[in-house]
Design a protein around this motif. Structure first.
Motif, mmCIF file in Angstrom:
data_model
loop_
_atom_site.group_PDB
_atom_site.id
_atom_site.type_symbol
_atom_site.label_atom_id
_atom_site.label_comp_id
_atom_site.label_asym_id
_atom_site.label_seq_id
_atom_site.Cartn_x
_atom_site.Cartn_y
_atom_site.Cartn_z
ATOM 1 N N GLU A 41 63.558 47.469 12.552
ATOM 2 C CA GLU A 41 62.754 47.259 11.340
ATOM 3 C C GLU A 41 61.645 48.299 11.179
ATOM 4 O O GLU A 41 61.083 48.450 10.100
ATOM 5 N N GLN A 42 61.323 49.001 12.243
ATOM 6 C CA GLN A 42 60.284 50.031 12.173
ATOM 7 C C GLN A 42 60.845 51.407 11.809
ATOM 8 O O GLN A 42 60.097 52.378 11.684
ATOM 9 N N HIS A 43 62.167 51.501 11.660
ATOM 10 C CA HIS A 43 62.799 52.793 11.384
ATOM 11 C C HIS A 43 63.741 52.683 10.182
ATOM 12 O O HIS A 43 64.947 52.905 10.286
ATOM 13 N N LEU A 44 63.170 52.349 9.036
ATOM 14 C CA LEU A 44 63.966 52.123 7.821
ATOM 15 C C LEU A 44 63.959 53.313 6.869
ATOM 16 O O LEU A 44 64.789 53.389 5.966
ATOM 17 N N SER A 45 63.032 54.231 7.048
ATOM 18 C CA SER A 45 62.856 55.307 6.066
ATOM 19 C C SER A 45 64.026 56.288 6.098
ATOM 20 O O SER A 45 64.799 56.335 7.063
ATOM 21 N N ILE A 46 64.118 57.094 5.058
ATOM 22 C CA ILE A 46 65.172 58.113 5.003
ATOM 23 C C ILE A 46 65.058 59.098 6.174
ATOM 24 O O ILE A 46 66.075 59.403 6.823
ATOM 25 N N PRO A 47 63.858 59.612 6.492
ATOM 26 C CA PRO A 47 63.772 60.503 7.662
ATOM 27 C C PRO A 47 64.232 59.834 8.952
ATOM 28 O O PRO A 47 64.893 60.466 9.793
ATOM 29 N N HIS A 48 63.914 58.546 9.121
ATOM 30 C CA HIS A 48 64.373 57.837 10.319
ATOM 31 C C HIS A 48 65.901 57.712 10.323
ATOM 32 O O HIS A 48 66.549 57.879 11.364
ATOM 33 N N GLN A 49 66.480 57.417 9.150
ATOM 34 C CA GLN A 49 67.933 57.322 9.074
ATOM 35 C C GLN A 49 68.586 58.670 9.375
ATOM 36 O O GLN A 49 69.629 58.736 10.029
ATOM 37 N N TYR A 50 67.944 59.742 8.907
ATOM 38 C CA TYR A 50 68.516 61.071 9.160
ATOM 39 C C TYR A 50 68.493 61.406 10.651
ATOM 40 O O TYR A 50 69.432 62.037 11.168
ATOM 41 N N GLU A 51 67.470 60.955 11.351
ATOM 42 C CA GLU A 51 67.430 61.157 12.805
ATOM 43 C C GLU A 51 68.644 60.494 13.475
ATOM 44 O O GLU A 51 69.248 61.055 14.391
ATOM 45 N N ALA A 52 68.997 59.284 13.003
ATOM 46 C CA ALA A 52 70.171 58.592 13.548
ATOM 47 C C ALA A 52 71.460 59.323 13.183
ATOM 48 O O ALA A 52 72.407 59.382 13.983
ATOM 49 N N VAL A 53 71.500 59.886 11.977
ATOM 50 C CA VAL A 53 72.669 60.664 11.551
ATOM 51 C C VAL A 53 72.844 61.881 12.451
ATOM 52 O O VAL A 53 73.977 62.228 12.837
ATOM 53 N N ILE A 54 71.744 62.550 12.803
ATOM 54 C CA ILE A 54 71.830 63.716 13.685
ATOM 55 C C ILE A 54 72.464 63.336 15.018
ATOM 56 O O ILE A 54 73.303 64.070 15.559
ATOM 57 N N GLU A 55 72.090 62.169 15.555
ATOM 58 C CA GLU A 55 72.691 61.703 16.810
ATOM 59 C C GLU A 55 74.195 61.485 16.649
ATOM 60 O O GLU A 55 74.993 61.883 17.499
ATOM 61 N N SER A 56 74.594 60.833 15.550
ATOM 62 C CA SER A 56 76.021 60.608 15.297
ATOM 63 C C SER A 56 76.756 61.936 15.127
ATOM 64 O O SER A 56 77.876 62.108 15.623
ATOM 65 N N ALA A 57 76.121 62.876 14.431
ATOM 66 C CA ALA A 57 76.756 64.180 14.199
ATOM 67 C C ALA A 57 77.032 64.899 15.522
ATOM 68 O O ALA A 57 78.060 65.577 15.664
ATOM 69 N N HIS A 58 76.133 64.750 16.484
ATOM 70 C CA HIS A 58 76.341 65.363 17.801
ATOM 71 C C HIS A 58 77.626 64.835 18.440
ATOM 72 O O HIS A 58 78.447 65.611 18.954
#
Length: 321
Positions: free
Chosen positions: A22-39
């Protein structure tokens, strides 16, 4: 259908995977998770796989609907099919950027393409008479009844957390852009498609028409994998392997599952109707489908970080025809 020199995997990433808490809902936070998936996905590509990436969008569609509700006095509301399209573009853009950067960093010359994808459903699907898929924000009972009266919504009480709008979740019948996706694969592209299960459309006298519904992402991914004659349907999840008797002293991790074994465990209620079971059921649809080439693909469930080792058969749960 086209042939692929490299083995082809459809990888279905959940929309919840982009939101840590719940503390990581913003678009920048989501993009950080996308970077991990992309790896993790880039590791697959580096290991010699062609990849079509699909993704969920449940939380993200909820955010769009909530913004639409808040702004209702200022701008017209966003129809649900357009909200699915919005999330396909936004999440597709994040994956396109992150994957392109990761592949470039590894010296891999591959174009990454995100395609807005429509999924055909039947106007006669029984789901339209029984909307059961909760979407959007939680409401108290008084607000929920007001929305029901004013907007004609159907609603349900969701696990004691409040009331939510429910929408139909019809069966996916056809991925409309599948031939375009296949053509892009033949050109060597990494393709992002079928976001949120695809934008639900029906065929009418006037052509394709969007409908207010959401399609199960894993079922749509299984259908796309069938239609592309993929070698693998990979569904990343929160655990490295599927388990029986999960959370009990008798818990046992599963390396492999046959179709018969998986069906038996589903009948026993081993996988949880709202958690692992839909993933296993989607993979069963794929691995029991024999394409024109006379063979079926395999399914794999594992955690994102374990994908590389799972593809080497060192972990993960493989479901075989």
């Amino acid at each position: 259908m086209t042939t692929h020199k490299k083995p082809l995997a459809v990888v279905a990433v959940g929309g919840n995977a982009l939101i840590r808490d719940e503390q990581h809902l913003s678009i920048p936070h989501q993009y950080e998770a996308v970077i991990e998936s992309a790896h993790n996905i880039a590791e697959m590509i580096e290991a010699g796989w062609n990849v079509v990436l699909t993704h969920g969008n449940g939380p993200q569609v909820g955010f769009i609907l909530r913004r639409s509700e808040i702004a209702a006095q200022e701008v017209a509301p966003v129809p649900l099919d357009y909200a699915v399209g919005d999330t396909q573009g936004a999440i597709g853009y994040m994956f396109q950027k992150a994957l392109s950067n990761e592949l470039h960093k590894r010296g891999i010359d591959r174009r990454v393409v995100a395609i807005v994808t429509q999924t055909l459903v039947s106007a006669d699907d029984q789901a339209f008479s029984h909307p059961t898929k909760p979407v959007g924000a939680f409401f108290d009972e008084a607000t929920a009844k007001k929305r029901q009266k004013e907007l004609g919504w159907t609603l349900m009480e969701d696990a004691g957390r409040g009331w939510r709008r429910t929408v139909p979740s019809p069966e996916p019948l056809e991925i409309v852009e599948r031939d375009v996706i296949a053509s892009l694969l033949d050109q060597g592209c990494v393709v992002i498609a079928c976001g949120g299960g695809g934008i639900p459309v029906i065929r009418s006298e006037r052509g394709l028409a969007g409908v207010e519904a959401v399609i199960d992402k894993d079922l749509a991914s299984a259908l796309l994998a069938q239609q592309l004659e993929a070698d693998l349907l990979l569904i990343p999840t929160g655990v490295e392997q599927v388990a029986v008797n999960f959370g009990t002293p008798e818990q046992r991790w599963l390396d492999t599952l046959s179709v018969a074994e998986a069906k038996k465990l589903i009948e026993q209620g081993q996988f949880g109707a709202g958690s692992m079971q839909p993933k296993v059921e989607a993979i069963l649809r794929f691995v029991t489908h024999t394409g024109p080439n006379g063979r079926a693909g395999e399914g794999l469930i594992t955690s994102p970080a374990a994908i590389r080792r799972a593809l080497e058969r060192k972990t993960g749960t493989w479901i075989t025809p």
